[in-house]
Design an enzyme around this catalytic site. Structure first.
Site, PDB file in Angstrom:
ATOM      1  N   VAL A   1      24.435  12.110 -47.974  1.00 22.70           N
ATOM      2  CA  VAL A   1      24.815  12.572 -49.319  1.00 22.70           C
ATOM      3  C   VAL A   1      25.332  13.998 -49.186  1.00 22.70           C
ATOM      4  CG1 VAL A   1      24.057  13.048 -51.666  1.00 22.70           C
ATOM      5  CG2 VAL A   1      23.110  11.080 -50.438  1.00 22.70           C
TER       6      VAL A   1
ATOM      7  N   HIS B   1      20.870  19.474 -50.005  1.00 24.01           N
ATOM      8  CA  HIS B   1      19.514  19.143 -50.458  1.00 24.01           C
ATOM      9  C   HIS B   1      18.498  19.453 -49.381  1.00 24.01           C
ATOM     10  CE1 HIS B   1      21.422  15.578 -48.693  1.00 24.01           C
ATOM     11  NE2 HIS B   1      20.226  15.250 -48.220  1.00 24.01           N
TER      12      HIS B   1
HETATM   13  P1  AMP Z   1      20.619  12.935 -46.066  1.00 24.97           P
HETATM   14  O1  AMP Z   1      20.593  12.032 -44.870  1.00 24.97           O
HETATM   15  O2  AMP Z   1      19.977  14.257 -45.756  1.00 24.97           O
HETATM   16  O3  AMP Z   1      21.986  13.062 -46.672  1.00 24.97           O
HETATM   17  O4  AMP Z   1      19.634  12.250 -47.090  1.00 24.97           O
HETATM   18  C1  AMP Z   1      20.001  11.732 -48.323  1.00 24.97           C
HETATM   19  C2  AMP Z   1      18.755  11.182 -48.962  1.00 24.97           C
HETATM   20  O5  AMP Z   1      19.063  10.830 -50.293  1.00 24.97           O
HETATM   21  C3  AMP Z   1      18.180   9.935 -48.279  1.00 24.97           C
HETATM   22  O6  AMP Z   1      16.834  10.196 -47.874  1.00 24.97           O
HETATM   23  C4  AMP Z   1      18.250   8.867 -49.383  1.00 24.97           C
HETATM   24  O7  AMP Z   1      17.145   7.991 -49.369  1.00 24.97           O
HETATM   25  C5  AMP Z   1      18.300   9.721 -50.640  1.00 24.97           C
HETATM   26  N1  AMP Z   1      18.945   9.092 -51.779  1.00 24.97           N
HETATM   27  C6  AMP Z   1      20.140   8.454 -51.799  1.00 24.97           C
HETATM   28  N2  AMP Z   1      20.435   8.031 -53.038  1.00 24.97           N
HETATM   29  C7  AMP Z   1      19.404   8.410 -53.832  1.00 24.97           C
HETATM   30  C8  AMP Z   1      19.108   8.259 -55.216  1.00 24.97           C
HETATM   31  N3  AMP Z   1      19.957   7.626 -56.054  1.00 24.97           N
HETATM   32  N4  AMP Z   1      17.945   8.767 -55.684  1.00 24.97           N
HETATM   33  C9  AMP Z   1      17.094   9.396 -54.855  1.00 24.97           C
HETATM   34  N5  AMP Z   1      17.320   9.584 -53.531  1.00 24.97           N
HETATM   35  C10 AMP Z   1      18.456   9.087 -53.035  1.00 24.97           C
END
Ligand code: AMP
Ligand code: ZN
Length: 120
Positions: A97, A101
């Protein structure tokens, strides 16, 4: 904000998430696919794609995200036993994403992989 950013949509309440904290600059919500009993994402309201996109003017914001993580850690009772904060940046880190974050992980002993030089 880009139209396809799911975290911007969560921040703007266009997409549901279990929000556990919010203020003027940051929002925290439960990760949809938790890797630990406590797995909260702390995000800035400002759309910043990756750690590499930070500007000098964002330094205060990044500090704020960490104090929010502390507050959430206390609220979820992982402050005493400990927790981990992770920021993935780019493909090799597995970033999926592209809205900055912090992952706040806790509630179980986390692997000591950093100590073995293998990363998280
Ligand atoms: P990253 O690999 O650091 O980009 O992690 C993105 C995180 O976002 C992952 O742990 C996903 O499980 C989480 N994620 C993706 N979509 C959602 C959502 N709609 N609500 C909550 N968490 C999400
Ligand atoms: Zn965004």
């Amino acid at each position: 904000m880009p139209d396809d950013c799911i975290f911007c949509k969560i921040i703007n309440r266009e997409l549901d998430a279990e929000i556990v904290y919010e203020d003027e600059h940051a929002v925290a919500f439960k990760d949809i696919n938790p890797a630990a009993p406590v797995h909260i994402l702390v995000v800035p309201r400002k759309h910043i794609p990756t750690l590499l996109d930070l500007k000098k003017e964002d330094e205060g914001l990044v500090g704020h995200l960490h104090t929010v993580a502390n507050e959430v850690a206390r609220a979820f009772n992982v402050d005493k036993k400990g927790f981990r904060v992770v920021i993935n940046c780019g493909a090799d880190a597995g970033q999926i994403v592209f809205h900055l974050h912090l992952h706040l992980l806790g509630g179980r002993p986390l692997l000591q992989t950093m100590a073995k030089g293998r990363g998280v």
